[in-house]
Motif scaffolding. Structure first.
Motif, PDB file in Angstrom:
ATOM      1  N   LEU A 157      13.188 -29.286 -18.191  1.00  0.00           N
ATOM      2  CA  LEU A 157      14.348 -30.151 -18.015  1.00  0.00           C
ATOM      3  C   LEU A 157      14.734 -30.951 -19.257  1.00  0.00           C
ATOM      4  CD1 LEU A 157      13.796 -31.581 -14.407  1.00  0.00           C
ATOM      5  CD2 LEU A 157      15.142 -29.596 -15.125  1.00  0.00           C
ATOM      6  N   GLN A 158      13.897 -30.948 -20.274  1.00  0.00           N
ATOM      7  CA  GLN A 158      14.185 -31.807 -21.420  1.00  0.00           C
ATOM      8  C   GLN A 158      15.452 -31.404 -22.175  1.00  0.00           C
ATOM      9  OE1 GLN A 158      10.798 -31.621 -24.010  1.00  0.00           O
ATOM     10  NE2 GLN A 158      10.966 -29.424 -24.380  1.00  0.00           N
ATOM     11  N   GLN A 159      15.916 -30.173 -21.970  1.00  0.00           N
ATOM     12  CA  GLN A 159      17.110 -29.711 -22.675  1.00  0.00           C
ATOM     13  C   GLN A 159      18.408 -30.040 -21.940  1.00  0.00           C
ATOM     14  OE1 GLN A 159      17.638 -25.316 -22.458  1.00  0.00           O
ATOM     15  NE2 GLN A 159      15.807 -25.330 -21.167  1.00  0.00           N
ATOM     16  N   TYR A 160      18.314 -30.600 -20.721  1.00  0.00           N
ATOM     17  CA  TYR A 160      19.508 -30.830 -19.920  1.00  0.00           C
ATOM     18  C   TYR A 160      19.838 -32.320 -19.862  1.00  0.00           C
ATOM     19  CZ  TYR A 160      18.527 -26.055 -18.404  1.00  0.00           C
ATOM     20  OH  TYR A 160      18.267 -24.712 -18.365  1.00  0.00           O
ATOM     21  N   PRO A 161      20.997 -32.742 -20.399  1.00  0.00           N
ATOM     22  CA  PRO A 161      21.345 -34.169 -20.394  1.00  0.00           C
ATOM     23  C   PRO A 161      21.805 -34.677 -19.033  1.00  0.00           C
ATOM     24  CG  PRO A 161      23.095 -32.895 -21.430  1.00  0.00           C
ATOM     25  CD  PRO A 161      21.969 -31.936 -21.174  1.00  0.00           C
ATOM     26  N   ASN A 162      22.392 -33.803 -18.210  1.00  0.00           N
ATOM     27  CA  ASN A 162      22.863 -34.191 -16.875  1.00  0.00           C
ATOM     28  C   ASN A 162      21.999 -33.488 -15.835  1.00  0.00           C
ATOM     29  OD1 ASN A 162      25.077 -35.617 -18.046  1.00  0.00           O
ATOM     30  ND2 ASN A 162      26.236 -33.713 -18.174  1.00  0.00           N
ATOM     31  N   ALA A 163      20.904 -34.110 -15.447  1.00  0.00           N
ATOM     32  CA  ALA A 163      19.945 -33.440 -14.572  1.00  0.00           C
ATOM     33  C   ALA A 163      19.510 -34.351 -13.428  1.00  0.00           C
ATOM     34  CB  ALA A 163      18.723 -32.985 -15.365  1.00  0.00           C
ATOM     35  N   THR A 185      11.645 -36.392 -20.966  1.00  0.00           N
ATOM     36  CA  THR A 185      12.999 -36.032 -20.549  1.00  0.00           C
ATOM     37  C   THR A 185      13.838 -37.303 -20.484  1.00  0.00           C
ATOM     38  OG1 THR A 185      12.746 -36.367 -18.145  1.00  0.00           O
ATOM     39  CG2 THR A 185      11.937 -34.285 -19.060  1.00  0.00           C
ATOM     40  N   SER A 186      15.110 -37.135 -20.134  1.00  0.00           N
ATOM     41  CA  SER A 186      16.003 -38.282 -19.935  1.00  0.00           C
ATOM     42  C   SER A 186      15.971 -38.793 -18.505  1.00  0.00           C
ATOM     43  CB  SER A 186      17.443 -37.891 -20.313  1.00  0.00           C
ATOM     44  OG  SER A 186      17.536 -37.593 -21.692  1.00  0.00           O
ATOM     45  N   LEU A 187      15.090 -38.217 -17.671  1.00  0.00           N
ATOM     46  CA  LEU A 187      14.952 -38.700 -16.294  1.00  0.00           C
ATOM     47  C   LEU A 187      14.425 -40.128 -16.292  1.00  0.00           C
ATOM     48  CD1 LEU A 187      13.421 -35.480 -14.725  1.00  0.00           C
ATOM     49  CD2 LEU A 187      15.681 -36.417 -14.189  1.00  0.00           C
ATOM     50  N   GLN A 188      14.985 -40.943 -15.406  1.00  0.00           N
ATOM     51  CA  GLN A 188      14.650 -42.365 -15.360  1.00  0.00           C
ATOM     52  C   GLN A 188      13.814 -42.695 -14.121  1.00  0.00           C
ATOM     53  OE1 GLN A 188      16.020 -44.537 -17.983  1.00  0.00           O
ATOM     54  NE2 GLN A 188      16.180 -42.407 -18.704  1.00  0.00           N
ATOM     55  N   PRO A 189      12.903 -43.661 -14.224  1.00  0.00           N
ATOM     56  CA  PRO A 189      12.224 -44.133 -13.017  1.00  0.00           C
ATOM     57  C   PRO A 189      13.257 -44.695 -12.034  1.00  0.00           C
ATOM     58  CG  PRO A 189      11.196 -45.016 -15.007  1.00  0.00           C
ATOM     59  CD  PRO A 189      12.486 -44.389 -15.436  1.00  0.00           C
ATOM     60  N   PRO A 190      13.027 -44.551 -10.749  1.00  0.00           N
ATOM     61  CA  PRO A 190      14.002 -45.093  -9.781  1.00  0.00           C
ATOM     62  C   PRO A 190      14.065 -46.606  -9.870  1.00  0.00           C
ATOM     63  CG  PRO A 190      12.000 -44.384  -8.663  1.00  0.00           C
ATOM     64  CD  PRO A 190      11.877 -43.913 -10.089  1.00  0.00           C
ATOM     65  N   HIS A 208      11.509 -38.389  -3.883  1.00  0.00           N
ATOM     66  CA  HIS A 208      12.308 -39.021  -4.939  1.00  0.00           C
ATOM     67  C   HIS A 208      13.543 -38.207  -5.287  1.00  0.00           C
ATOM     68  CE1 HIS A 208       8.770 -41.469  -5.321  1.00  0.00           C
ATOM     69  NE2 HIS A 208       8.042 -40.459  -5.768  1.00  0.00           N
ATOM     70  N   VAL A 209      14.561 -38.919  -5.763  1.00  0.00           N
ATOM     71  CA  VAL A 209      15.712 -38.322  -6.423  1.00  0.00           C
ATOM     72  C   VAL A 209      15.812 -39.016  -7.779  1.00  0.00           C
ATOM     73  CG1 VAL A 209      18.196 -37.925  -6.408  1.00  0.00           C
ATOM     74  CG2 VAL A 209      16.915 -37.839  -4.253  1.00  0.00           C
ATOM     75  N   LEU A 210      15.397 -38.317  -8.832  1.00  0.00           N
ATOM     76  CA  LEU A 210      15.402 -38.871 -10.181  1.00  0.00           C
ATOM     77  C   LEU A 210      16.594 -38.304 -10.949  1.00  0.00           C
ATOM     78  CD1 LEU A 210      11.605 -38.463 -11.100  1.00  0.00           C
ATOM     79  CD2 LEU A 210      12.730 -40.394  -9.978  1.00  0.00           C
ATOM     80  N   VAL A 211      17.266 -39.159 -11.713  1.00  0.00           N
ATOM     81  CA  VAL A 211      18.440 -38.714 -12.465  1.00  0.00           C
ATOM     82  C   VAL A 211      18.286 -39.108 -13.932  1.00  0.00           C
ATOM     83  CG1 VAL A 211      19.886 -38.968 -10.413  1.00  0.00           C
ATOM     84  CG2 VAL A 211      19.799 -40.819 -12.081  1.00  0.00           C
ATOM     85  N   THR A 212      18.975 -38.362 -14.795  1.00  0.00           N
ATOM     86  CA  THR A 212      18.962 -38.677 -16.219  1.00  0.00           C
ATOM     87  C   THR A 212      19.848 -39.886 -16.505  1.00  0.00           C
ATOM     88  OG1 THR A 212      20.718 -37.039 -16.560  1.00  0.00           O
ATOM     89  CG2 THR A 212      18.449 -36.326 -16.954  1.00  0.00           C
ATOM     90  N   SER A 213      19.688 -40.448 -17.696  1.00  0.00           N
ATOM     91  CA  SER A 213      20.394 -41.682 -18.053  1.00  0.00           C
ATOM     92  C   SER A 213      21.906 -41.511 -18.111  1.00  0.00           C
ATOM     93  CB  SER A 213      19.874 -42.199 -19.399  1.00  0.00           C
ATOM     94  OG  SER A 213      19.975 -41.195 -20.397  1.00  0.00           O
ATOM     95  N   LEU A 237      25.623 -39.952  -5.886  1.00  0.00           N
ATOM     96  CA  LEU A 237      25.464 -39.650  -7.303  1.00  0.00           C
ATOM     97  C   LEU A 237      26.815 -39.709  -8.008  1.00  0.00           C
ATOM     98  CD1 LEU A 237      23.385 -38.667  -9.461  1.00  0.00           C
ATOM     99  CD2 LEU A 237      24.152 -36.345  -8.934  1.00  0.00           C
ATOM    100  N   VAL A 238      26.863 -40.468  -9.091  1.00  0.00           N
ATOM    101  CA  VAL A 238      28.061 -40.552  -9.928  1.00  0.00           C
ATOM    102  C   VAL A 238      27.834 -39.693 -11.154  1.00  0.00           C
ATOM    103  CG1 VAL A 238      29.621 -42.081 -11.190  1.00  0.00           C
ATOM    104  CG2 VAL A 238      28.482 -42.900  -9.109  1.00  0.00           C
ATOM    105  N   ILE A 239      28.690 -38.675 -11.342  1.00  0.00           N
ATOM    106  CA  ILE A 239      28.513 -37.735 -12.439  1.00  0.00           C
ATOM    107  C   ILE A 239      29.780 -37.680 -13.287  1.00  0.00           C
ATOM    108  CG2 ILE A 239      26.915 -36.328 -11.086  1.00  0.00           C
ATOM    109  CD1 ILE A 239      29.172 -34.330 -10.679  1.00  0.00           C
ATOM    110  N   PRO A 240      29.662 -37.247 -14.552  1.00  0.00           N
ATOM    111  CA  PRO A 240      30.864 -37.064 -15.376  1.00  0.00           C
ATOM    112  C   PRO A 240      31.801 -36.053 -14.732  1.00  0.00           C
ATOM    113  CG  PRO A 240      28.876 -36.980 -16.727  1.00  0.00           C
ATOM    114  CD  PRO A 240      28.427 -36.964 -15.296  1.00  0.00           C
ATOM    115  N   GLU A 241      33.102 -36.274 -14.860  1.00  0.00           N
ATOM    116  CA  GLU A 241      34.095 -35.418 -14.207  1.00  0.00           C
ATOM    117  C   GLU A 241      33.943 -33.948 -14.588  1.00  0.00           C
ATOM    118  OE1 GLU A 241      38.983 -35.027 -13.852  1.00  0.00           O
ATOM    119  OE2 GLU A 241      38.064 -36.676 -14.958  1.00  0.00           O
TER     120      GLU A 241
END
Length: 248
Positions: A157-163, A185-190, A208-213, A237-241
């Motif tokens: 997952l380290q290669q994916y910015p929106n994960a 990775t860019s995954l953040q603690p909840p 858990h549902v962990l999301v990147t920054s 979940l709020v994601i880029p358009e």
């Protein structure tokens, strides 16, 4: 978005049920279809659903592919599953994904561990680096195996910015082995720990549902998944358009 360990539609309401009702985990009994209908109703209020312990079709489920059943009952156009563990033809278990969006690719990754039968289901939505990556996992009970599994997942997952990484981790988010994800990775603690286990008296946050920054989540809450021993975890979940945009 929803993550749910559905226990193959079986019922567990107290610790003694693990022994007294162990038959329900290997026999096609216990009104599993009614439980699946309740899970489908819950899942239907979400756009993307990650499942753990969904039976892909064995004797205990009446040879019903539970993921397909839930997709049809919940109104999902797209579904996929990753069978991980089979006990002859008696019982089987899978990670699964239900989605209202069409993934551009899906990959199955067996996870390392002392006992075989754990996996990561990875789906990609949208195009290129800007796309959205959804991963569903069910990790081992032992810390040593979890450490190996989380190291492997971090490398993927380290290669994916929106994960998003969701599932039954069998550990709380502040365990030492979880630091592998946060460091690599860019995954953040909840931001908060939502107790999901056991479902009849939730005392531990192990789902858990962990999301990147680059993403943001809100309104995380636990919800009953029929009579499973885990509560489901629902999140907005709020994601880029552009994350779900495909060419053409």
């Amino acid at each position: 978005m929803l993550s749910a360990n559905i226990q193959a539609g079986s019922s567990t309401r107290r610790y003694s049920d693990y022994a007294m009702r162990s038959w329900s985990h290997v026999l096609p009994a216990g009104n599993k279809l009614r439980a699946l209908d309740q899970i489908a109703e819950l899942a239907g209020g979400h756009d993307i659903v990650g499942l753990q312990e969904s039976d892909p079709g064995s004797w205990r489920s009446g040879f019903t592919n539970q993921t397909h059943y839930l997709a049809e009952r919940g109104g999902f156009d797209y579904w996929t599953h990753q069978p991980n563990r089979r006990v002859a033809n008696v019982a089987s278990s899978a990670n699964a994904l239900l989605s209202r969006f069409e993934p551009i690719e899906v990959h199955d990754h067996p996870l390392p561990g002392r006992v075989r039968g754990r996996g990561l289901l990875l789906a990609r939505f949208g195009e290129g680096d800007a796309g959205l990556t959804i991963a569903v996992a069910h990790l081992s009970l032992g810390a040593q195996s979890r450490r190996a599994q989380l190291s492997y997942i971090a490398e993927l997952l380290q290669q994916y910015p929106n994960a998003v990484l969701m599932g039954d981790f069998n550990c709380t988010p502040d365990r030492p082995e979880m630091e592998i994800l946060y460091r690599s990775t860019s995954l953040q603690p909840p931001s908060c720990q939502v107790h999901t286990f056991p479902s009849w008296r939730p005392q531990r946050a192990i789902d858990h549902v962990l999301v990147t920054s680059s993403l943001a989540c809100d309104n995380m809450r636990a919800m009953p998944a029929a009579l499973s021993d885990h509560l489901a975890l629902s999140v907005e979940l709020v994601i880029p358009e552009h994350a779900l945009r495909t060419e053409g």
